[in-house]
Design an enzyme around this catalytic site. Sequence first.
Site, mmCIF file in Angstrom:
data_model
loop_
_atom_site.group_PDB
_atom_site.id
_atom_site.type_symbol
_atom_site.label_atom_id
_atom_site.label_comp_id
_atom_site.label_asym_id
_atom_site.label_seq_id
_atom_site.Cartn_x
_atom_site.Cartn_y
_atom_site.Cartn_z
ATOM 1 C CG HIS A 160 -1.335 -0.020 7.499
ATOM 2 N ND1 HIS A 160 -0.654 -1.164 7.832
ATOM 3 C CD2 HIS A 160 -1.106 0.196 6.184
ATOM 4 C CE1 HIS A 160 -0.046 -1.637 6.744
ATOM 5 N NE2 HIS A 160 -0.298 -0.827 5.744
ATOM 6 N N GLY A 204 0.823 -1.201 0.000
ATOM 7 C CA GLY A 204 0.000 0.000 0.000
ATOM 8 C C GLY A 204 0.854 1.247 0.000
ATOM 9 C CB SER A 205 0.629 4.456 -1.755
ATOM 10 O OG SER A 205 1.048 3.869 -2.971
ATOM 11 N N GLY A 206 1.575 5.368 0.966
ATOM 12 C CA GLY A 206 1.453 6.110 2.219
ATOM 13 C C GLY A 206 2.604 5.853 3.172
ATOM 14 C CG HIS A 207 3.593 2.515 4.228
ATOM 15 N ND1 HIS A 207 3.018 2.823 5.432
ATOM 16 C CD2 HIS A 207 2.784 1.592 3.647
ATOM 17 C CE1 HIS A 207 1.911 2.112 5.578
ATOM 18 N NE2 HIS A 207 1.750 1.353 4.506
ATOM 19 C CE LYS A 237 4.913 -2.773 4.091
ATOM 20 N NZ LYS A 237 4.698 -2.642 2.626
ATOM 21 C CG ASP A 269 0.781 -6.081 1.152
ATOM 22 O OD1 ASP A 269 0.065 -5.558 0.289
ATOM 23 O OD2 ASP A 269 1.380 -5.424 2.025
#
Lengths: 333, 333
Positions: A219, A54-57, A105, A110
Amino acid sequence: MKKVINDPATVVTDSLRGLAAAHSDLLRVEYDPDVVLRADTVVRGRVALISGGGSGHEPLHSGFVGHGMLDAAVPGAMFTSPTPDAVQAAIKATTVDAGALLIVKNYTGDVLNFETAAELASADGLDVRTVVIDDDVAVADSTFTAGRRGVGGTVLLEKIAGAAAERGDRLDDVEAVARKVIGQVRSIGVAFTAPTVPHIGEPSFELGPDEVEFGIGIHGEPGRERIKAEPADALVERMVSAVVEDLPFSRGDDVLLFTNSMGGTPLVEVYLAHGIAERLLADRGINVTRHLVGPYVTSLEMQGISLTVLRLDSELADLWDSPVNTPALRWGM
Amino acid sequence: MKKVINDPATVVTDSLRGLAAAHSDLLRVEYDPDVVLRADTVVRGRVALISGGGSGHEPLHSGFVGHGMLDAAVPGAMFTSPTPDAVQAAIKATTVDAGALLIVKNYTGDVLNFETAAELASADGLDVRTVVIDDDVAVADSTFTAGRRGVGGTVLLEKIAGAAAERGDRLDDVEAVARKVIGQVRSIGVAFTAPTVPHIGEPSFELGPDEVEFGIGIHGEPGRERIKAEPADALVERMVSAVVEDLPFSRGDDVLLFTNSMGGTPLVEVYLAHGIAERLLADRGINVTRHLVGPYVTSLEMQGISLTVLRLDSELADLWDSPVNTPALRWGM
């Protein structure tokens, strides 16, 4: 919610356009599905190293594409696993005779989507394997996970496995060194504030003015407990204890210490924590011989830090030291 | 206030201990007064490049100490100019026959204290000169400034002047290239939230849930106006216009575009803004040939971004490209 975005639905793709513009010497981006690829051409005989999530990291994972690290990163939507077809596109763009290793991860979506893509690639005759990183000692299971979560150790894993792939190690050997890292790395994080996901538009949890989430996920998933805010010495001692006792790390160990900002915590505090953590490890007879400090595995604007400790042997230290040239990690060339 | 600190009175020194531990290959720290110095020895015949200012803007300045950039950084207390004796200590530790150039951001206290130290050094027979950077187009005067403030352009100035000093340019020439950069660089910033200085303990100003401070300073000083939050395309257009019209930049110019996080804004948004800014410059016939993206001049955890544009000629481009090895900027070696 105030953010530098046009539309929550396109924020990831819009951001990738800026990444591609800024780093055209290192990487290129293919869109729909969105995949970030090394700028240099695929090399026969070299294992492809692929990760994503996921994006945002950011900079995880797309900021680690380049020489000596990832061949491809697959950015999902914000805090959302990439689709199997996006992972497949990354495999197709990078993988030839030597096969590919997928670094995943440990989050349910995922693992499922990367393994699906790996199976489809294997059906096409490619040797594609996955390793799952689960370095977070905070909790046994969590909101998005069966088993432990994959967090800060992912950066160290991508660097070290990337160095092994870059020097031409065969897939068996790249996989073996990846599994060694996973066996020797442990992390824990804390949060002071919550991230705000653009398409949700409000903070993902509430913390009181004196509350700290100890064992936070990347998250914003709950950790072990909510504690009262405390001085840095006490907080970092709590974090170091949790990590050291888990593996456990032992007197005489050489380690890499990675002190990470979760995004919103300023560098002045991250370095402060790093200095304390190094001293607390030294007090236990553990020698920090390699260092990484900064915002490398973030949770949007969440304030907090994480500590990651990796036990080193000479192979892992050499692979860590070897040249890398990516947007976010760069040395030796 | 939740922060990773022990005591607001010692936060800067405590953080420097972590910096020194993490980067002992690049720099060392002397304490009381606190000065960050290159790890390698002073070289006769090479100009020393020194900068500094209030802390809370990291990695500026201490993260830019190393090969090809600063010889010394002088970190003041949080958002507070370093004392003349600290600047003097940095000069004494680094300056031999070739003299020194002090890079000073245009804030009243910084200018006074750096110039006092330079005069004392000159009285001791050293050739020490100062250049003052004032690249912020937002306002003519401000809370801490007579004249324009020095902001994002400082990073580009330190890199380019550092490259000139590293290759052995004489003081006259290092000063001349520094003045050329100052003449060709312009910046503007916006803020969505306020920073919290540890010894004050609460945010330094208030912004409504839909308000943006346009033209923010790096200490949270007021800018041109408060505007309503708007989509990234509109906000970045407003920023690009302010910068381009000021110099002005012209069709056919080659430029370096630096998109900066003020600290709390996530990288995904910073890259998104960078992509928009590059496109808006291209629409005006301005060619972005060099890029820098990330949190390099911050205001603690303040959310916001800034844009800096530097007009390049072949000399400035070559000096930008030349090798650098510091905690925060690293390439070519």
